[in-house]
Design an enzyme around this catalytic site. Structure first.
Site, PDB file in Angstrom:
ATOM      1  N   LYS A  59      12.401  -7.389   1.365  1.00 25.25           N
ATOM      2  CA  LYS A  59      11.524  -8.096   0.438  1.00 25.25           C
ATOM      3  C   LYS A  59      10.237  -7.291   0.277  1.00 25.25           C
ATOM      4  O   LYS A  59       9.392  -7.280   1.167  1.00 25.25           O
ATOM      5  CB  LYS A  59      11.176  -9.495   0.952  1.00 25.25           C
ATOM      6  CG  LYS A  59      10.479 -10.317  -0.122  1.00 25.25           C
ATOM      7  CD  LYS A  59       9.549 -11.371   0.417  1.00 25.25           C
ATOM      8  CE  LYS A  59       8.248 -10.809   0.889  1.00 25.25           C
ATOM      9  NZ  LYS A  59       7.454 -10.124  -0.151  1.00 25.25           N
ATOM     10  N   PRO A  60      10.097  -6.581  -0.841  1.00 26.42           N
ATOM     11  CA  PRO A  60       8.856  -5.833  -1.063  1.00 26.42           C
ATOM     12  C   PRO A  60       7.705  -6.788  -1.376  1.00 26.42           C
ATOM     13  O   PRO A  60       7.925  -7.964  -1.661  1.00 26.42           O
ATOM     14  CB  PRO A  60       9.182  -4.953  -2.268  1.00 26.42           C
ATOM     15  CG  PRO A  60      10.277  -5.656  -2.986  1.00 26.42           C
ATOM     16  CD  PRO A  60      11.044  -6.444  -1.954  1.00 26.42           C
ATOM     17  N   SER A  62      -0.302  -8.154   7.193  1.00 27.22           N
ATOM     18  CA  SER A  62      -1.498  -8.655   7.865  1.00 27.22           C
ATOM     19  C   SER A  62      -1.159  -9.275   9.216  1.00 27.22           C
ATOM     20  O   SER A  62      -0.053  -9.779   9.433  1.00 27.22           O
ATOM     21  CB  SER A  62      -2.183  -9.691   6.981  1.00 27.22           C
ATOM     22  OG  SER A  62      -1.307 -10.775   6.771  1.00 27.22           O
ATOM     23  N   ASN A 117       0.815  -1.234   0.000  1.00 24.95           N
ATOM     24  CA  ASN A 117       0.000   0.000   0.000  1.00 24.95           C
ATOM     25  C   ASN A 117       0.842   1.275   0.000  1.00 24.95           C
ATOM     26  O   ASN A 117       0.420   2.296  -0.527  1.00 24.95           O
ATOM     27  CB  ASN A 117      -1.042  -0.016   1.127  1.00 24.95           C
ATOM     28  CG  ASN A 117      -0.441  -0.186   2.494  1.00 24.95           C
ATOM     29  OD1 ASN A 117       0.748  -0.467   2.636  1.00 24.95           O
ATOM     30  ND2 ASN A 117      -1.249  -0.004   3.518  1.00 24.95           N
ATOM     31  N   GLU A 138     -10.808  -5.561   8.845  1.00 28.23           N
ATOM     32  CA  GLU A 138     -10.236  -4.423   8.137  1.00 28.23           C
ATOM     33  C   GLU A 138     -10.837  -4.417   6.720  1.00 28.23           C
ATOM     34  O   GLU A 138     -10.691  -5.401   5.996  1.00 28.23           O
ATOM     35  CB  GLU A 138      -8.721  -4.640   8.088  1.00 28.23           C
ATOM     36  CG  GLU A 138      -7.932  -3.401   7.986  1.00 28.23           C
ATOM     37  CD  GLU A 138      -6.439  -3.674   8.174  1.00 28.23           C
ATOM     38  OE1 GLU A 138      -5.987  -4.829   8.019  1.00 28.23           O
ATOM     39  OE2 GLU A 138      -5.717  -2.711   8.458  1.00 28.23           O
TER      40      GLU A 138
HETATM   41  P1  ADP Z   1      -1.594  -7.851   2.694  1.00 23.94           P
HETATM   42  O1  ADP Z   1      -2.918  -8.284   3.155  1.00 23.94           O
HETATM   43  O2  ADP Z   1      -1.244  -6.446   2.965  1.00 23.94           O
HETATM   44  O3  ADP Z   1      -1.221  -8.302   1.321  1.00 23.94           O
HETATM   45  P2  ADP Z   1       0.347  -9.704   3.685  1.00 23.94           P
HETATM   46  O4  ADP Z   1       0.663  -9.919   5.109  1.00 23.94           O
HETATM   47  O5  ADP Z   1      -0.132 -10.862   2.884  1.00 23.94           O
HETATM   48  O6  ADP Z   1      -0.675  -8.525   3.732  1.00 23.94           O
HETATM   49  O7  ADP Z   1       1.570  -9.087   2.932  1.00 23.94           O
HETATM   50  C1  ADP Z   1       2.488  -8.191   3.501  1.00 23.94           C
HETATM   51  C2  ADP Z   1       3.874  -8.631   3.158  1.00 23.94           C
HETATM   52  O8  ADP Z   1       4.086  -9.897   3.723  1.00 23.94           O
HETATM   53  C3  ADP Z   1       4.147  -8.784   1.674  1.00 23.94           C
HETATM   54  O9  ADP Z   1       5.481  -8.404   1.412  1.00 23.94           O
HETATM   55  C4  ADP Z   1       3.987 -10.275   1.464  1.00 23.94           C
HETATM   56  O10 ADP Z   1       4.721 -10.740   0.371  1.00 23.94           O
HETATM   57  C5  ADP Z   1       4.568 -10.792   2.748  1.00 23.94           C
HETATM   58  N1  ADP Z   1       4.153 -12.155   3.114  1.00 23.94           N
HETATM   59  C6  ADP Z   1       2.971 -12.759   2.917  1.00 23.94           C
HETATM   60  N2  ADP Z   1       3.007 -14.020   3.390  1.00 23.94           N
HETATM   61  C7  ADP Z   1       4.238 -14.214   3.917  1.00 23.94           C
HETATM   62  C8  ADP Z   1       4.912 -15.296   4.565  1.00 23.94           C
HETATM   63  N3  ADP Z   1       4.311 -16.460   4.798  1.00 23.94           N
HETATM   64  N4  ADP Z   1       6.193 -15.119   4.958  1.00 23.94           N
HETATM   65  C9  ADP Z   1       6.817 -13.946   4.740  1.00 23.94           C
HETATM   66  N5  ADP Z   1       6.248 -12.889   4.159  1.00 23.94           N
HETATM   67  C10 ADP Z   1       4.979 -13.017   3.734  1.00 23.94           C
END
Ligand code: ADP
Length: 483
Positions: free
Chosen positions: A180-181, A235, A157, A386
């Site tokens: 890691k974006p 999240s 976001n 949310e």
């Molecule tokens: P959103 O709902 O904002 O997409 P996420 O928590 O899925 O929330 O994503 C936020 C970040 O966390 C992103 O960079 C995503 O790639 C990363 N992410 C999602 N799942 C995992 C995981 N299992 N381990 C590490 N990073 C993760």
């Protein structure tokens, strides 16, 4: 893509000062949420690539850590200036991959850059303590040192600001970084890395890896004993997973997770101000910020007037592609719009009414109509979860204590907002709200100088402000004896 400086558009990750592919050679597409068009490809990396990046950060650490704070600050200030010099290109990249209107993207570039400037300054003020000793033959000191390699995982976001808020603090403190974006928005982060390389950030100090499959990369970070710090924004579900996984190596962690921000309007509020604050807090980034107002609690006496004025203002919002600088861009992806759709359908089925909006937008794709819902109650999913979309659910309350109780009735505790003029009420409610941040007669609260973060299940730690750098520092106690 139309950029003044086309070299800012990257299709490789950045490890040890080099632009690299995934070891497997895999790539994945990055698309424009406004029209689904292909923007480019980036490496689809895995756990082994992550380990490679961690190794690079580890070998760059001794030199970076031993530079003076002023030397590191000098480089961060050059990076800061370079971001500002490339504002227009960075904003375009951001709007194309993220969807936000260009003017908001330009604002984020400035806001994002500000974290580098702020922490360049703060890095020079990492003071320790000399503690009065209980024994005459001893002196007691506390010094602060960088934690080590920091792994940063950021959301889509705010593709730049969420990264600089972490990286600025980490780098100023003397940590090296692997970032890691989010899978949807790697391009802004890569452009940021390119500028860092140009201003002379040493190889391996700031590494970026990209992937569309984050779990193995996250796992590699959490299991690595070289990674001493994990900072995550995203999240609550993923944050909890990462927190559990970090137990294996007892890492320091910072978590900035979900919110369920109440926006309370009391009878004595300035209603025009409240509507302006509601618009800014709710509809910025099409409702996709973790501090977005999620539930509107409006006192009886002003409920109808507030609903009417907010609805009139929301009807004036323009929806369209971010590149046309409409006020409201698309949502990030299909999953996001499906969620908003189902939350609105649930509310309507349970008795809410749409005062405006309430549907997918005629533009199609992931565009959603800016929406105001009335007659909302606590049984509806949109006030429990949310929303992350342009939907304002309005609930009615009678007494101040009831508003506070409703506001606190959630597992989250990130941001809260309220509008009132009575000074006693302002203090009472400010102190009673169980939130990390409270906007009082103010809908926009983010700034690099203030501590951003949540309590309860919204997270751990603070970013920005003088406190933000502590997240990347260890305290070491020195006991000097034999004097
Ligand atoms: P959103 O709902 O904002 O997409 P996420 O928590 O899925 O929330 O994503 C936020 C970040 O966390 C992103 O960079 C995503 O790639 C990363 N992410 C999602 N799942 C995992 C995981 N299992 N381990 C590490 N990073 C993760």
């Amino acid at each position: 893509m139309v950029l003044t400086d086309e070299k800012l558009f990257k299709s490789q990750a950045h490890i040890a000062g080099k632009w690299v592919d995934a070891a497997s050679g895999a790539v994945y597409p990055v698309t424009n949420p406004a029209d689904g068009g292909l923007l480019g490809h980036v490496p689809d990396m895995d756990g082994e690539d992550a380990q490679r990046a961690v190794a690079a950060a580890e070998s760059a650490l001794p030199r970076w850590r031993s530079m003076t704070a002023a030397e590191r600050a000098g480089l961060l200030m050059l990076w800061y200036q370079s971001i500002l010099d490339h504002t227009e290109d960075l904003a375009r990249i951001m709007t194309l991959e993220q969807g936000k209107p260009l003017s908001e993207a330009r604002g984020e570039v400035k806001y994002g850059a500000a974290f580098l400037q702020w922490f360049a300054e703060e890095g020079k003020r990492v003071y320790g303590d000399i503690i009065p000793s209980p024994a005459n033959d001893r002196r007691i000191l506390a010094i602060k040192q960088p934690i080590g390699v920091a792994a940063l995982i950021t959301p889509w976001n705010f593709p730049l600001a969420m990264l600089t808020r972490k990286a600025g603090a980490a780098l100023a403190a003397g940590c090296t970084v692997v970032a890691k974006p989010a899978e949807d928005t790697p391009l802004t982060a890569l452009a940021f890395a390119e500028l860092g390389q140009r201003v002379g950030i040493p190889a391996g100090v700031f590494n970026i890896i990209t992937t569309r499959n984050p779990a193995p990369v996250g796992y590699a970070f959490t299991q690595s004993s070289a990674v001493r710090k994990l900072s995550f924004t995203g999240s609550t579900e993923v944050g909890k997973r990462l927190m559990a996984d970090c137990a294996a190596t007892v890492k320091r962690i910072s978590l900035e997770l979900g919110g369920n921000a109440p926006f309370i309007v009391f009878d004595d509020a300035d209603l025009d101000e409240a509507v302006a604050g509601a618009l800014a807090s709710k509809y910025r980034n099409s409702g996709q910020t973790c501090i977005c107002a999620n539930r509107f609690l409006i006192q009886d006496g002003v409920y109808d007037a507030f609903a009417e004025r907010l609805t009139a203002a929301v009807k004036r919002l323009r929806v369209g592609p971010g590149m046309e600088d409409s006020g409201q861009g698309p949502l990030i992806n299909q999953a996001a719009i499906d969620k908003v759709d189902s939350l609105v359908a649930d509310a309507i089925a349970k008795g809410a009414r749409a005062l405006c909006g309430g549907n997918r937008h005629a533009l199609g794709g992931t565009f959603y109509e800016p929406t105001v819902l009335t007659d909302v109650n606590e049984g509806m999913a949109c006030v429990q979860q949310e929303i992350f979309g342009p939907v304002a659910p309005l609930m009615r309350f009678h007494e101040e204590a009831e508003a506070v109780q409703l506001a606190n009735d959630t597992a989250f505790g990130l941001a809260a907002y309220f509008y009132a003029r009575d000074i006693g009420r302002i203090w009472r409610v400010s102190e009673a709200l169980e939130y990390g941040m409270v906007g009082v007669n103010q809908g926009v609260i983010s700034t690099e100088v203030a501590p951003f973060g949540g309590i309860k299940e919204s997270g751990l730690g603070r970013e920005g402000s003088k406190y933000g750098i502590d997240e990347y520092l260890e305290i070491k106690y020195l006991c000097m004896g034999g004097l």
